[in-house]
Scaffold this motif. Structure first.
Motif, PDB file in Angstrom:
ATOM      1  N   UNK A  25      41.658  40.405  38.727  1.00 24.39           N
ATOM      2  CA  UNK A  25      43.094  40.241  38.953  1.00 24.39           C
ATOM      3  C   UNK A  25      43.822  40.160  37.614  1.00 24.39           C
ATOM      4  N   UNK A  26      44.994  40.784  37.549  1.00 22.10           N
ATOM      5  CA  UNK A  26      45.821  40.733  36.339  1.00 22.10           C
ATOM      6  C   UNK A  26      46.489  39.369  36.261  1.00 22.10           C
TER       7      UNK A  26
ATOM      8  N   UNK B 228      30.915  41.516  27.358  1.00 17.90           N
ATOM      9  CA  UNK B 228      31.490  41.678  28.685  1.00 17.90           C
ATOM     10  C   UNK B 228      32.809  40.931  28.804  1.00 17.90           C
ATOM     11  N   UNK B 229      32.897  39.766  28.160  1.00 13.33           N
ATOM     12  CA  UNK B 229      34.134  38.972  28.214  1.00 13.33           C
ATOM     13  C   UNK B 229      35.286  39.715  27.550  1.00 13.33           C
ATOM     14  N   UNK B 230      35.001  40.437  26.476  1.00 12.91           N
ATOM     15  CA  UNK B 230      36.052  41.172  25.762  1.00 12.91           C
ATOM     16  C   UNK B 230      36.720  42.190  26.678  1.00 12.91           C
ATOM     17  N   UNK B 231      35.958  42.728  27.635  1.00 18.08           N
ATOM     18  CA  UNK B 231      36.507  43.749  28.521  1.00 18.08           C
ATOM     19  C   UNK B 231      37.643  43.232  29.400  1.00 18.08           C
ATOM     20  N   UNK B 232      37.763  41.907  29.527  1.00 19.94           N
ATOM     21  CA  UNK B 232      38.837  41.329  30.337  1.00 19.94           C
ATOM     22  C   UNK B 232      40.152  41.223  29.547  1.00 19.94           C
ATOM     23  N   UNK B 233      40.107  41.522  28.259  1.00 19.02           N
ATOM     24  CA  UNK B 233      41.299  41.474  27.404  1.00 19.02           C
ATOM     25  C   UNK B 233      41.531  42.885  26.863  1.00 19.02           C
TER      26      UNK B 233
ATOM     27  N   UNK C 165      48.485  41.900  40.136  1.00 12.77           N
ATOM     28  CA  UNK C 165      47.810  43.084  40.675  1.00 12.77           C
ATOM     29  C   UNK C 165      46.298  42.892  40.606  1.00 12.77           C
ATOM     30  N   UNK C 166      45.606  43.512  41.540  1.00 11.68           N
ATOM     31  CA  UNK C 166      44.149  43.414  41.591  1.00 11.68           C
ATOM     32  C   UNK C 166      43.547  44.772  41.271  1.00 11.68           C
ATOM     33  N   UNK C 167      42.651  44.781  40.315  1.00  9.31           N
ATOM     34  CA  UNK C 167      41.916  46.001  39.968  1.00  9.31           C
ATOM     35  C   UNK C 167      40.536  45.848  40.588  1.00  9.31           C
TER      36      UNK C 167
ATOM     37  N   UNK D 279      42.877  40.227  32.273  1.00  6.92           N
ATOM     38  CA  UNK D 279      42.344  40.044  33.620  1.00  6.92           C
ATOM     39  C   UNK D 279      41.711  38.663  33.744  1.00  6.92           C
ATOM     40  N   UNK D 280      41.528  38.224  34.976  1.00  2.00           N
ATOM     41  CA  UNK D 280      40.923  36.918  35.237  1.00  2.00           C
ATOM     42  C   UNK D 280      39.466  36.927  34.732  1.00  2.00           C
TER      43      UNK D 280
END
Length: 418
Positions: A83-84, A322-327, A345-347, A104-105
């Motif tokens: 989720x954004x 993997x955590x970096x991918x959320x930013x 929004x939800x991706x 993202x969350x």
């Protein structure tokens, strides 16, 4: 857009006069020269004009047309689902490289990182423990354990020795009764109706037992005393089998009592043997533990733990990656051309979801096509001037950054991109 590259020659201009104009010019120049020569023939003198040689710049250019575009453009897409929770820019906003665009969350990813950090710390502590020399307290405790095990072994040895001594006593106490039983058997042998009973066999067995008993003593080894007990037990069973049909309660009871005494002695010895062996194993174990503690950890154990630490480090790195991918951040300086998400929004599917945002760079590049003659005169680093048909008064300076090494053929003409 028109582009003019400086540095080419002027010989590409075509002659605009007709042939007849050229003839007239030749006649006029020839007549004038002839008249001047006749008038000044008498006073002609050769003259030389000297001047210093100087270097200068010969300005020439080649021109081409093309199109101007952004030097870099990228569609920012999510590599993970979620989720954004934050939109940090607006469409059209100028951003620097590294600026956060969308977040993202990342709660689950952050937990994975924390767990990986704890696991790594645990592995590192285990490695440090292996590499540390043993403490004085640990050595004292290990020595105490060994001392206790050795004391237990001495106690077990004493118990086993007593069990052997008691076994020999049980045999000694049985011997008078055995003599009486053999005498009783000799008296009933002629009247015995038991087909399996043979007095001679039992008597020979008794004689062998007496010989073995007389050869033994309390100081004989444990195996000798155990064997003597087994002989006595087997002899008593044979005697009991022989007198069971004699209807003599006294002798049958005597056989049962002697068998019970011998059995107790045998079982006591077996228990003492097991306890003594267990004590010996404990001594060996404590001795080895003390030696290993004094020697320190084995190299193979340290290497194994080092590999465990490396595995935990790799897991932590993977979790952080993997955590970096959320930013989702800007990879270069530029402008946010499009922004396609809002907070909340939800991706859900990263495979089907399009670009979150489109980023274009501030730099611009003009792609121009030149024929092979003009392209050969253009080199990387040369100055260039850009003009625009839509903006006659606008002129932009630039420089050549790339010339294609391979051209394209269109209707027999080879063109190169610049």
């Amino acid at each position: 857009m028109r582009l003019k590259v400086l540095g080419a020659g002027l010989w590409n201009r075509a002659l605009k006069h007709k042939f007849i104009s050229l003839v007239i010019a030749v006649v006029v120049v020839g007549g004038g020269y002839y008249t001047y020569s006749n008038l000044t023939a008498a006073n002609t003198q050769t003259r030389y004009i000297l001047a210093a040689v100087q270097k200068g710049t010969v300005v020439a250019s080649v021109s081409g047309t093309g199109q101007v575009s952004a030097s870099n453009q990228v569609d920012l897409k999510a590599k993970v689902s979620g989720d954004v929770v934050k939109v940090n820019v607006q469409q059209g906003e100028e951003v620097k490289a590294g600026t956060l665009i969308v977040q993202l969350d990342a709660a689950n990813a952050e937990k994975t990182v924390r767990d990986a950090e704890v696991s790594l710390q645990s592995a590192q502590l285990s490695l440090q423990k292996l590499e540390m020399p043993p403490t004085k307290l640990a050595l004292i405790q290990a020595q105490n354990d060994l001392d206790q095990a050795q004391q237990s072994k001495q106690t077990a040895d004493a118990a086993l020795k007593k069990a052997y001594d008691d076994g020999f006593t049980a045999v000694t106490n049985t011997n008078p009764g055995l003599s009486n039983l053999i005498t009783f058997l000799s008296g009933i042998s002629s009247n015995q109706t038991n087909p399996s009973f043979t007095y001679t066999v039992i008597y020979n067995q008794y004689t062998q037992y007496l010989n073995d008993y007389q050869a033994a003593s309390r100081n004989s080894g444990g195996s000798t005393i155990s064997a003597l007990l087994d002989e006595a037990y087997n002899l008593l069973q044979a005697i009991g089998n022989g007198i069971q049909y004699a209807s003599s309660a006294t002798y049958n009871a005597a056989v049962s009592t002697y068998l019970s005494n011998i059995s107790v002695a045998v079982n006591t010895i077996r228990s003492a043997q097991a306890a003594d062996q267990a004590a010996a194993d404990t001594v060996a174990e404590k001795t080895e533990s003390l030696a290993e503690l004094q020697a320190g950890a084995l190299p193979i154990d340290i290497q194994s733990q080092q590999l465990a630490v490396q595995q935990r480090e790799n897991s932590l790195k993977d979790a952080k990656d993997q955590l970096v991918n959320y930013y989702i951040a800007a990879p270069f300086d530029g402008f946010v051309a499009t922004l396609n998400v809002n907070k909340g929004d939800s991706i859900a599917s990263i495979q089907s979801y399009g670009a979150i945002a489109t980023l274009i760079s501030k730099g611009r590049i003009a792609d121009v096509s030149l024929n092979e003659v003009d392209a050969a005169k253009v080199k990387v680093g040369q100055a260039a001037t850009l003009t625009f048909d839509a903006f006659p008064d606008l002129t932009i300076a630039g420089k050549v950054v790339q010339v294609d090494a391979i051209g394209t053929v269109t209707q027999g003409v080879v063109n190169y991109g610049v």
